[in-house]
Motif scaffolding. Structure first.
Motif, short mmCIF file in Angstrom:
data_model
loop_
_atom_site.label_atom_id
_atom_site.label_comp_id
_atom_site.label_asym_id
_atom_site.label_seq_id
_atom_site.Cartn_x
_atom_site.Cartn_y
_atom_site.Cartn_z
N ALA A 228 -76.60 22.49 9.59
CA ALA A 228 -77.46 23.55 10.11
C ALA A 228 -76.65 24.80 10.43
N SER A 229 -75.50 24.61 11.08
CA SER A 229 -74.70 25.79 11.44
C SER A 229 -74.14 26.47 10.19
N GLN A 230 -73.80 25.63 9.19
CA GLN A 230 -73.29 26.20 7.93
C GLN A 230 -74.37 27.03 7.24
N VAL A 231 -75.56 26.44 7.14
CA VAL A 231 -76.61 27.05 6.33
C VAL A 231 -77.25 28.23 7.04
N PHE A 232 -77.47 28.08 8.37
CA PHE A 232 -78.21 29.13 9.06
C PHE A 232 -77.32 30.16 9.72
N LEU A 233 -76.07 29.80 10.01
CA LEU A 233 -75.20 30.75 10.73
C LEU A 233 -74.06 31.24 9.83
N LEU A 234 -73.24 30.29 9.36
CA LEU A 234 -72.01 30.69 8.67
C LEU A 234 -72.27 31.27 7.29
N LYS A 235 -73.44 30.97 6.74
CA LYS A 235 -73.77 31.54 5.43
C LYS A 235 -73.82 33.07 5.49
N ASN A 236 -74.16 33.58 6.66
CA ASN A 236 -74.28 35.02 6.82
C ASN A 236 -73.00 35.66 7.32
N ILE A 237 -71.96 34.84 7.54
CA ILE A 237 -70.71 35.37 8.04
C ILE A 237 -69.68 35.31 6.93
N GLY A 238 -68.94 36.36 6.79
CA GLY A 238 -67.89 36.36 5.77
C GLY A 238 -67.23 37.71 5.75
N TYR A 239 -66.01 37.75 5.27
CA TYR A 239 -65.30 39.01 5.24
C TYR A 239 -65.32 39.52 3.80
N TYR A 240 -66.31 40.35 3.47
CA TYR A 240 -66.43 41.01 2.16
C TYR A 240 -66.25 40.05 0.99
N ASN A 241 -66.90 38.90 1.05
CA ASN A 241 -66.84 37.95 -0.06
C ASN A 241 -65.42 37.45 -0.31
N LEU A 242 -64.52 37.78 0.58
CA LEU A 242 -63.11 37.42 0.37
C LEU A 242 -62.76 36.20 1.20
N SER A 243 -63.27 36.17 2.40
CA SER A 243 -62.97 35.06 3.29
C SER A 243 -64.28 34.48 3.79
N ILE A 244 -64.62 33.31 3.26
CA ILE A 244 -65.92 32.70 3.58
C ILE A 244 -65.67 31.35 4.22
N PRO A 245 -66.21 31.10 5.40
CA PRO A 245 -65.97 29.81 6.06
C PRO A 245 -66.90 28.73 5.53
N TYR A 246 -66.35 27.54 5.32
CA TYR A 246 -67.16 26.37 4.95
C TYR A 246 -66.84 25.27 5.95
N LEU A 247 -67.43 25.43 7.12
CA LEU A 247 -67.12 24.51 8.21
C LEU A 247 -67.70 23.12 7.99
N TYR A 248 -68.73 22.99 7.15
CA TYR A 248 -69.45 21.72 7.03
C TYR A 248 -68.54 20.59 6.54
#
Lengths: 275, 172
Positions: B17-37
Protein backbone atom coordinates in the motif's frame (compact mmCIF):
# COMPACT_ATOMS: atom_id res chain seq x y z
CA UNK A 1 17.91 -40.35 -13.10
CA UNK A 2 18.43 -40.31 -9.37
CA UNK A 3 21.61 -38.35 -9.80
CA UNK A 4 19.83 -35.89 -11.99
CA UNK A 5 17.12 -35.46 -9.38
CA UNK A 6 19.75 -34.97 -6.68
CA UNK A 7 21.51 -32.42 -8.83
CA UNK A 8 18.27 -30.50 -9.43
CA UNK A 9 17.25 -30.57 -5.76
CA UNK A 10 20.70 -29.50 -4.66
CA UNK A 11 20.66 -26.47 -6.93
CA UNK A 12 16.92 -25.98 -6.77
CA UNK A 13 17.27 -22.25 -6.23
CA UNK A 14 18.94 -21.85 -9.58
CA UNK A 15 16.32 -23.86 -11.46
CA UNK A 16 13.54 -22.05 -9.65
CA UNK A 17 15.19 -18.80 -10.65
CA UNK A 18 15.23 -19.84 -14.29
CA UNK A 19 11.59 -20.96 -14.22
CA UNK A 20 10.26 -17.85 -12.52
CA UNK A 21 12.51 -15.45 -14.35
CA UNK A 22 11.63 -16.81 -17.77
CA UNK A 23 7.95 -16.76 -16.82
CA UNK A 24 8.23 -13.11 -15.80
CA UNK A 25 10.07 -12.23 -18.98
CA UNK A 26 7.41 -13.92 -21.10
CA UNK A 27 4.72 -12.01 -19.24
CA UNK A 28 6.76 -8.83 -19.60
CA UNK A 29 7.29 -9.13 -23.34
CA UNK A 30 3.75 -10.30 -24.01
CA UNK A 31 2.01 -7.59 -22.07
CA UNK A 32 4.11 -4.47 -22.54
CA UNK A 33 4.08 -2.70 -25.85
CA UNK A 34 7.47 -1.10 -25.48
CA UNK A 35 9.37 -4.27 -24.60
CA UNK A 36 7.46 -6.29 -27.20
CA UNK A 37 8.24 -3.73 -29.86
CA UNK A 38 11.90 -3.78 -28.85
CA UNK A 39 12.07 -7.56 -29.03
CA UNK A 40 10.36 -7.66 -32.40
CA UNK A 41 12.42 -4.83 -33.74
CA UNK A 42 15.72 -6.33 -32.73
CA UNK A 43 14.79 -9.77 -34.01
CA UNK A 44 13.54 -8.25 -37.23
CA UNK A 45 16.79 -6.35 -37.47
CA UNK A 46 18.81 -9.54 -37.08
CA UNK A 47 16.70 -11.37 -39.65
CA UNK A 48 16.74 -8.35 -41.94
CA UNK A 49 20.51 -8.03 -41.76
CA UNK A 50 20.92 -11.72 -42.56
CA UNK A 51 18.59 -11.44 -45.53
CA UNK A 52 20.37 -8.33 -46.70
CA UNK A 53 23.74 -10.09 -46.68
CA UNK A 54 22.38 -13.08 -48.58
CA UNK A 55 20.65 -10.79 -51.02
CA UNK A 56 23.82 -8.80 -51.56
CA UNK A 57 25.67 -11.96 -52.42
CA UNK A 58 23.01 -13.44 -54.68
CA UNK A 59 22.50 -10.16 -56.50
CA UNK A 60 26.21 -10.16 -57.23
CA UNK A 61 25.82 -13.52 -58.94
CA UNK A 62 23.08 -12.34 -61.31
CA UNK A 63 24.79 -9.04 -62.06
CA UNK A 64 25.36 -10.00 -65.69
CA UNK A 65 21.71 -10.76 -66.24
CA UNK A 66 20.69 -7.52 -64.60
CA UNK A 67 23.16 -5.66 -66.79
CA UNK A 68 21.63 -7.15 -69.92
CA UNK A 69 18.11 -6.32 -68.87
CA UNK A 70 19.14 -2.77 -68.00
CA UNK A 71 20.85 -2.28 -71.33
CA UNK A 72 17.74 -3.60 -73.08
CA UNK A 73 15.55 -1.26 -71.12
CA UNK A 74 17.91 1.63 -71.85
CA UNK A 75 17.70 1.08 -75.58
CA UNK A 76 13.92 0.76 -75.39
CA UNK A 77 13.66 4.02 -73.50
CA UNK A 78 16.10 5.71 -75.82
CA UNK A 79 13.87 4.77 -78.74
CA UNK A 80 11.04 6.62 -77.09
CA UNK A 81 13.09 9.73 -76.51
CA UNK A 82 11.95 12.74 -78.51
CA UNK A 83 15.52 13.46 -79.57
CA UNK A 84 15.50 10.17 -81.48
CA UNK A 85 12.88 11.47 -83.82
CA UNK A 86 13.70 13.78 -86.67
CA UNK A 87 11.39 16.54 -87.52
CA UNK A 88 10.98 15.92 -91.23
CA UNK A 89 8.37 18.54 -91.81
CA UNK A 90 9.58 21.40 -93.91
CA UNK A 91 7.83 24.71 -94.13
CA UNK A 92 8.17 26.56 -97.36
CA UNK A 93 6.20 29.67 -97.87
CA UNK A 94 5.22 30.63 -101.38
CA UNK A 95 3.68 34.02 -101.90
CA UNK A 96 1.45 34.29 -104.90
CA UNK A 97 1.66 37.73 -106.37
CA UNK A 98 0.71 38.64 -109.90
CA UNK A 99 3.26 41.42 -110.23
CA UNK A 100 6.10 39.75 -108.54
CA UNK A 101 7.35 36.28 -109.29
CA UNK A 102 8.90 34.66 -106.28
CA UNK A 103 12.53 33.94 -106.89
CA UNK A 104 13.66 32.64 -103.55
CA UNK A 105 12.19 30.17 -101.11
CA UNK A 106 13.69 29.48 -97.72
CA UNK A 107 14.11 26.18 -95.96
CA UNK A 108 14.79 26.30 -92.28
CA UNK A 109 17.52 23.99 -91.03
CA UNK A 110 19.17 23.27 -87.72
CA UNK A 111 22.92 23.39 -87.36
CA UNK A 112 24.09 20.06 -86.02
CA UNK A 113 27.81 20.48 -86.47
CA UNK A 114 29.84 23.63 -86.69
CA UNK A 115 33.44 24.73 -86.59
CA UNK A 116 34.96 28.19 -86.51
CA UNK A 117 38.56 27.70 -85.49
CA UNK A 118 39.83 25.76 -88.49
CA UNK A 119 41.45 27.23 -91.54
CA UNK A 120 38.54 25.90 -93.57
CA UNK A 121 35.33 25.70 -91.63
CA UNK A 122 32.29 23.62 -92.49
CA UNK A 123 28.80 23.49 -91.08
CA UNK A 124 26.47 20.50 -91.15
CA UNK A 125 22.70 20.91 -91.15
CA UNK A 126 19.87 18.45 -90.75
CA UNK A 127 18.36 19.00 -94.20
CA UNK A 128 19.28 17.15 -97.34
CA UNK A 129 18.12 16.00 -100.76
CA UNK A 130 14.84 14.85 -99.27
CA UNK A 131 14.05 18.42 -98.37
CA UNK A 132 15.07 19.86 -101.71
CA UNK A 133 18.56 20.98 -100.76
CA UNK A 134 20.94 21.09 -103.71
CA UNK A 135 24.63 21.79 -104.08
CA UNK A 136 25.51 25.44 -104.47
CA UNK A 137 22.56 26.93 -102.65
CA UNK A 138 23.17 29.91 -100.42
CA UNK A 139 22.67 29.75 -96.69
CA UNK A 140 21.84 32.68 -94.46
CA UNK A 141 20.98 33.06 -90.82
CA UNK A 142 18.63 35.52 -89.22
CA UNK A 143 21.49 38.03 -88.95
CA UNK A 144 23.50 37.57 -92.13
CA UNK A 145 24.96 35.25 -94.70
CA UNK A 146 26.46 31.97 -93.57
CA UNK A 147 27.85 30.07 -96.54
CA UNK A 148 27.19 27.87 -99.54
CA UNK A 149 25.90 24.30 -99.66
CA UNK A 150 28.84 22.07 -100.48
CA UNK A 151 27.71 18.45 -100.33
CA UNK A 152 24.26 16.97 -99.92
CA UNK A 153 23.26 13.56 -98.67
CA UNK A 154 19.74 12.28 -98.29
CA UNK A 155 19.12 13.77 -94.86
CA UNK A 156 22.05 16.10 -94.30
CA UNK A 157 23.97 18.78 -96.05
CA UNK A 158 27.33 20.37 -95.41
CA UNK A 159 27.90 24.06 -95.83
CA UNK A 160 31.13 25.65 -96.89
CA UNK A 161 31.10 28.35 -94.30
CA UNK A 162 31.97 31.95 -95.04
CA UNK A 163 34.95 31.20 -92.82
CA UNK A 164 36.60 29.19 -95.58
CA UNK A 165 39.52 30.25 -97.72
CA UNK A 166 37.74 29.32 -100.92
CA UNK A 167 34.46 31.05 -100.21
CA UNK A 168 34.11 34.21 -102.21
CA UNK A 169 31.00 36.31 -102.00
CA UNK A 170 30.24 39.24 -104.23
CA UNK A 171 29.58 42.13 -101.89
CA UNK A 172 28.29 45.64 -102.25
CA UNK A 173 29.53 48.52 -100.16
CA UNK A 174 28.09 51.97 -100.91
CA UNK A 175 27.30 50.91 -104.46
CA UNK A 176 30.76 49.54 -105.14
CA UNK A 177 31.20 45.89 -105.75
CA UNK A 178 34.02 43.83 -104.34
CA UNK A 179 34.57 40.30 -103.25
CA UNK A 180 34.44 39.16 -99.67
CA UNK A 181 37.05 36.65 -98.61
CA UNK A 182 38.22 35.19 -95.34
CA UNK A 183 41.38 33.53 -94.18
CA UNK A 184 44.05 35.27 -96.24
CA UNK A 185 45.50 37.33 -93.44
CA UNK A 186 43.19 36.86 -90.54
CA UNK A 187 41.56 33.81 -89.09
CA UNK A 188 39.30 35.70 -86.71
CA UNK A 189 35.77 34.32 -87.13
CA UNK A 190 34.35 37.77 -86.46
CA UNK A 191 36.00 39.56 -89.40
CA UNK A 192 36.36 39.13 -93.14
CA UNK A 193 38.24 41.02 -95.85
CA UNK A 194 36.65 42.94 -98.67
CA UNK A 195 38.84 43.08 -101.74
CA UNK A 196 38.83 44.65 -105.17
CA UNK A 197 37.52 48.03 -104.06
CA UNK A 198 39.41 50.73 -105.92
CA UNK A 199 41.54 52.93 -103.68
CA UNK A 200 40.15 56.18 -105.02
CA UNK A 201 36.65 55.35 -103.82
CA UNK A 202 35.51 57.04 -100.68
CA UNK A 203 34.45 54.27 -98.35
CA UNK A 204 33.46 55.31 -94.88
CA UNK A 205 34.06 53.36 -91.78
CA UNK A 206 30.81 51.81 -90.56
CA UNK A 207 29.32 51.56 -94.05
CA UNK A 208 27.03 48.62 -94.55
CA UNK A 209 28.26 45.70 -96.58
CA UNK A 210 25.60 43.57 -98.26
CA UNK A 211 25.46 41.04 -101.04
CA UNK A 212 25.43 42.30 -104.58
CA UNK A 213 23.11 41.22 -107.36
CA UNK A 214 25.85 38.96 -108.73
CA UNK A 215 25.94 36.70 -105.73
CA UNK A 216 23.80 33.67 -105.27
CA UNK A 217 22.25 35.30 -102.22
CA UNK A 218 19.29 37.60 -102.57
CA UNK A 219 20.53 41.08 -103.35
CA UNK A 220 21.01 43.15 -100.23
CA UNK A 221 21.44 40.32 -97.76
CA UNK A 222 23.34 41.53 -94.72
CA UNK A 223 27.00 40.71 -94.45
CA UNK A 224 28.33 43.26 -91.97
CA UNK A 225 29.85 46.71 -91.82
CA UNK A 226 33.21 48.23 -92.54
CA UNK A 227 35.30 48.21 -89.40
CA UNK A 228 38.73 49.27 -90.70
CA UNK A 229 40.02 50.77 -93.92
CA UNK A 230 43.60 50.65 -95.05
CA UNK A 231 45.63 50.82 -98.25
CA UNK A 232 47.28 47.84 -99.75
CA UNK A 233 50.86 48.33 -100.83
CA UNK A 234 51.67 47.69 -104.46
CA UNK A 235 48.03 47.58 -105.31
CA UNK A 236 45.47 50.21 -106.09
CA UNK A 237 42.70 48.62 -104.09
CA UNK A 238 41.62 49.31 -100.54
CA UNK A 239 42.21 46.96 -97.67
CA UNK A 240 38.82 46.80 -95.95
CA UNK A 241 38.02 44.78 -92.91
CA UNK A 242 34.40 43.83 -92.47
CA UNK A 243 32.86 43.02 -89.13
CA UNK A 244 30.49 40.16 -89.85
CA UNK A 245 26.90 40.36 -88.68
CA UNK A 246 26.64 36.63 -88.20
CA UNK A 247 28.06 35.24 -85.01
CA UNK A 248 29.29 31.90 -86.30
CA UNK A 249 30.04 30.57 -82.83
CA UNK A 250 26.39 30.77 -81.84
CA UNK A 251 24.82 29.55 -85.04
CA UNK A 252 21.70 27.48 -84.31
CA UNK A 253 19.19 27.80 -87.14
CA UNK A 254 19.94 28.72 -90.72
CA UNK A 255 17.87 29.20 -93.84
CA UNK A 256 18.77 27.52 -97.08
CA UNK A 257 17.92 29.70 -100.03
CA UNK A 258 16.41 28.04 -103.02
CA UNK A 259 16.74 30.25 -106.05
CA UNK A 260 13.83 29.17 -108.22
CA UNK A 261 15.31 30.84 -111.29
CA UNK A 262 18.85 29.65 -110.91
CA UNK A 263 18.30 26.66 -113.19
CA UNK A 264 17.03 28.82 -115.98
CA UNK A 265 19.91 31.21 -115.48
CA UNK A 266 22.48 28.42 -115.49
CA UNK A 267 21.00 26.84 -118.60
CA UNK A 268 21.10 30.13 -120.39
CA UNK A 269 24.66 30.77 -119.33
CA UNK A 270 25.64 27.25 -120.30
CA UNK A 271 24.54 28.00 -123.87
CA UNK A 272 27.18 30.74 -124.03
CA UNK A 273 29.92 28.24 -123.44
CA UNK A 274 28.73 25.79 -126.08
CA UNK A 275 28.44 28.40 -128.76
CA UNK B 1 4.13 -19.97 13.20
CA UNK B 2 0.73 -18.32 13.08
CA UNK B 3 2.19 -15.11 14.43
CA UNK B 4 4.89 -15.08 11.75
CA UNK B 5 2.25 -15.61 9.10
CA UNK B 6 0.08 -12.74 10.38
CA UNK B 7 3.06 -10.41 10.73
CA UNK B 8 4.14 -11.15 7.19
CA UNK B 9 0.63 -10.68 5.79
CA UNK B 10 0.31 -7.30 7.54
CA UNK B 11 3.81 -6.33 6.40
CA UNK B 12 2.93 -7.31 2.85
CA UNK B 13 -0.27 -5.22 2.81
CA UNK B 14 1.34 -2.19 4.46
CA UNK B 15 4.42 -2.24 2.20
CA UNK B 16 2.44 -2.75 -0.98
CA UNK B 17 0.00 0.00 0.00
CA UNK B 18 2.74 2.46 0.89
CA UNK B 19 4.61 1.60 -2.31
CA UNK B 20 1.60 1.96 -4.57
CA UNK B 21 -0.16 4.90 -2.96
CA UNK B 22 2.73 6.89 -1.51
CA UNK B 23 6.15 6.03 -2.94
CA UNK B 24 4.88 5.77 -6.50
CA UNK B 25 4.48 9.53 -6.44
CA UNK B 26 7.89 10.16 -4.91
CA UNK B 27 11.04 10.21 -6.94
CA UNK B 28 13.88 12.43 -7.95
CA UNK B 29 13.32 13.29 -11.65
CA UNK B 30 12.95 9.67 -12.74
CA UNK B 31 16.53 9.20 -11.63
CA UNK B 32 16.12 7.98 -8.09
CA UNK B 33 12.97 5.96 -7.46
CA UNK B 34 12.38 4.10 -4.19
CA UNK B 35 11.06 0.53 -4.24
CA UNK B 36 10.54 -0.09 -0.58
CA UNK B 37 8.16 -3.05 -1.09
CA UNK B 38 11.11 -5.45 -1.56
CA UNK B 39 11.64 -5.13 2.16
CA UNK B 40 8.87 -7.74 2.43
CA UNK B 41 10.98 -10.28 0.56
CA UNK B 42 14.06 -9.26 2.51
CA UNK B 43 12.35 -9.83 5.82
CA UNK B 44 10.85 -13.26 5.07
CA UNK B 45 12.04 -15.84 7.66
CA UNK B 46 15.30 -17.73 7.19
CA UNK B 47 13.63 -21.11 7.23
CA UNK B 48 11.32 -20.47 4.29
CA UNK B 49 11.52 -23.13 1.53
CA UNK B 50 13.02 -21.96 -1.74
CA UNK B 51 9.92 -22.75 -3.76
CA UNK B 52 7.73 -20.72 -1.41
CA UNK B 53 10.23 -17.86 -1.44
CA UNK B 54 10.17 -17.76 -5.24
CA UNK B 55 6.40 -17.96 -5.34
CA UNK B 56 6.02 -15.14 -2.84
CA UNK B 57 8.59 -13.01 -4.62
CA UNK B 58 6.90 -13.59 -7.94
CA UNK B 59 3.50 -12.85 -6.46
CA UNK B 60 4.74 -9.65 -4.82
CA UNK B 61 6.30 -8.49 -8.07
CA UNK B 62 3.14 -9.22 -10.04
CA UNK B 63 1.06 -7.33 -7.48
CA UNK B 64 3.26 -4.26 -7.85
CA UNK B 65 3.23 -4.69 -11.62
CA UNK B 66 -0.56 -4.64 -11.68
CA UNK B 67 -0.54 -1.24 -10.00
CA UNK B 68 2.43 0.07 -12.01
CA UNK B 69 1.07 -1.22 -15.34
CA UNK B 70 4.35 -2.96 -16.12
CA UNK B 71 3.25 -6.59 -16.06
CA UNK B 72 6.20 -8.95 -15.50
CA UNK B 73 8.86 -6.31 -14.91
CA UNK B 74 8.86 -6.26 -11.10
CA UNK B 75 8.13 -9.98 -11.07
CA UNK B 76 11.36 -10.66 -12.96
CA UNK B 77 13.30 -8.35 -10.66
CA UNK B 78 11.82 -9.95 -7.54
CA UNK B 79 12.62 -13.44 -8.83
CA UNK B 80 16.24 -12.44 -9.22
CA UNK B 81 16.07 -10.81 -5.81
CA UNK B 82 14.88 -14.10 -4.28
CA UNK B 83 17.76 -15.97 -5.89
CA UNK B 84 20.30 -13.42 -4.70
CA UNK B 85 18.76 -13.62 -1.23
CA UNK B 86 19.22 -17.41 -1.16
CA UNK B 87 22.82 -17.16 -2.33
CA UNK B 88 23.64 -14.32 0.07
CA UNK B 89 22.15 -16.07 3.10
CA UNK B 90 23.87 -19.31 2.14
CA UNK B 91 27.20 -17.53 1.97
CA UNK B 92 26.93 -15.42 5.13
CA UNK B 93 24.47 -16.87 7.61
CA UNK B 94 25.58 -20.49 7.67
CA UNK B 95 29.19 -19.48 8.09
CA UNK B 96 28.34 -17.05 10.89
CA UNK B 97 26.02 -19.51 12.61
CA UNK B 98 22.84 -17.44 12.54
CA UNK B 99 20.77 -20.30 11.23
CA UNK B 100 18.53 -20.47 14.27
CA UNK B 101 17.33 -16.89 13.96
CA UNK B 102 13.74 -16.41 12.80
CA UNK B 103 14.08 -13.56 10.25
CA UNK B 104 16.85 -11.32 8.86
CA UNK B 105 15.77 -8.04 10.41
CA UNK B 106 17.97 -5.18 11.59
CA UNK B 107 17.25 -5.77 15.25
CA UNK B 108 18.32 -9.41 15.13
CA UNK B 109 21.14 -9.45 12.60
CA UNK B 110 22.88 -6.20 13.50
CA UNK B 111 23.37 -2.98 11.60
CA UNK B 112 26.44 -3.89 9.52
CA UNK B 113 25.13 -7.18 8.30
CA UNK B 114 21.71 -5.74 7.50
CA UNK B 115 23.07 -2.77 5.54
CA UNK B 116 25.30 -5.07 3.52
CA UNK B 117 22.38 -7.45 2.92
CA UNK B 118 19.99 -4.66 1.93
CA UNK B 119 22.48 -2.92 -0.41
CA UNK B 120 23.41 -6.11 -2.27
CA UNK B 121 19.86 -7.35 -2.70
CA UNK B 122 18.44 -3.96 -3.59
CA UNK B 123 21.21 -3.40 -6.12
CA UNK B 124 20.44 -6.63 -7.97
CA UNK B 125 16.73 -6.00 -7.86
CA UNK B 126 17.11 -2.48 -9.22
CA UNK B 127 19.65 -3.57 -11.81
CA UNK B 128 17.22 -6.07 -13.31
CA UNK B 129 14.30 -3.70 -12.92
CA UNK B 130 15.84 -0.69 -14.63
CA UNK B 131 17.72 -2.54 -17.33
CA UNK B 132 14.58 -4.40 -18.37
CA UNK B 133 12.62 -1.20 -18.17
CA UNK B 134 14.94 0.63 -20.58
CA UNK B 135 15.39 -2.62 -22.55
CA UNK B 136 18.29 -1.41 -24.63
CA UNK B 137 22.05 -1.53 -24.31
CA UNK B 138 22.58 1.97 -25.63
CA UNK B 139 21.34 3.55 -22.38
CA UNK B 140 23.61 1.46 -20.16
CA UNK B 141 25.30 4.42 -18.46
CA UNK B 142 22.07 6.20 -17.67
CA UNK B 143 20.53 2.97 -16.40
CA UNK B 144 23.49 2.35 -14.07
CA UNK B 145 23.20 5.85 -12.65
CA UNK B 146 19.50 5.25 -12.05
CA UNK B 147 20.23 1.89 -10.40
CA UNK B 148 22.84 3.33 -8.02
CA UNK B 149 20.86 6.39 -7.00
CA UNK B 150 17.66 4.38 -6.58
CA UNK B 151 19.50 1.78 -4.49
CA UNK B 152 20.70 4.57 -2.23
CA UNK B 153 17.17 5.91 -1.85
CA UNK B 154 15.58 2.50 -1.26
CA UNK B 155 18.18 1.42 1.28
CA UNK B 156 17.79 4.72 3.11
CA UNK B 157 14.02 4.18 3.34
CA UNK B 158 14.57 0.57 4.47
CA UNK B 159 16.84 1.68 7.30
CA UNK B 160 14.36 4.35 8.36
CA UNK B 161 11.58 1.75 8.35
CA UNK B 162 13.67 -0.74 10.26
CA UNK B 163 14.71 1.82 12.85
CA UNK B 164 11.09 2.87 13.27
CA UNK B 165 10.18 -0.68 14.29
CA UNK B 166 13.54 -1.37 15.95
CA UNK B 167 12.65 -1.08 19.63
CA UNK B 168 9.50 -3.07 19.10
CA UNK B 169 11.42 -6.03 17.79
CA UNK B 170 14.05 -5.91 20.46
CA UNK B 171 11.36 -5.98 23.06
CA UNK B 172 9.77 -9.00 21.45
Amino acid sequence: MRNLWLFISKYNAFFLLIIFFVTSLIILVKNNNYQRASVWNSSNQVVGTAYERVNEFSSYLILGKINDSLALENSRLRNQLSSSFRNDSVKQVLVNDTNLVQQYTYTVAKVINNSIHQKNNYITINRGQKHGIKKGMGVISSTGIVGIILNVSENFATIRSLLHTETKVSANVSGNIGSLVWGEDNFDPRYAELKDIQSHLAIKKGARVSTSEFSLFPEGSNIGFVSRIGTRKGDNSLDIQVKLDTDFSKLQYVYVINNLLSREQLELEAQNKTE
Amino acid sequence: MGKVLIINIIRFIVLIASQVFLLKNIGYYNLSIPYLYILFILLLPFGIPNILLFLLAFFTGITIDIFYDTLGLNAAACTVLAFVRIVFINLTVQRDGFDNEPDPSLGIMGFRWFVFYAVILTFFHHLILFSFESFKFSEMGYTLVRVLSSTLFTVLLMLITEFAFFSKKVRK
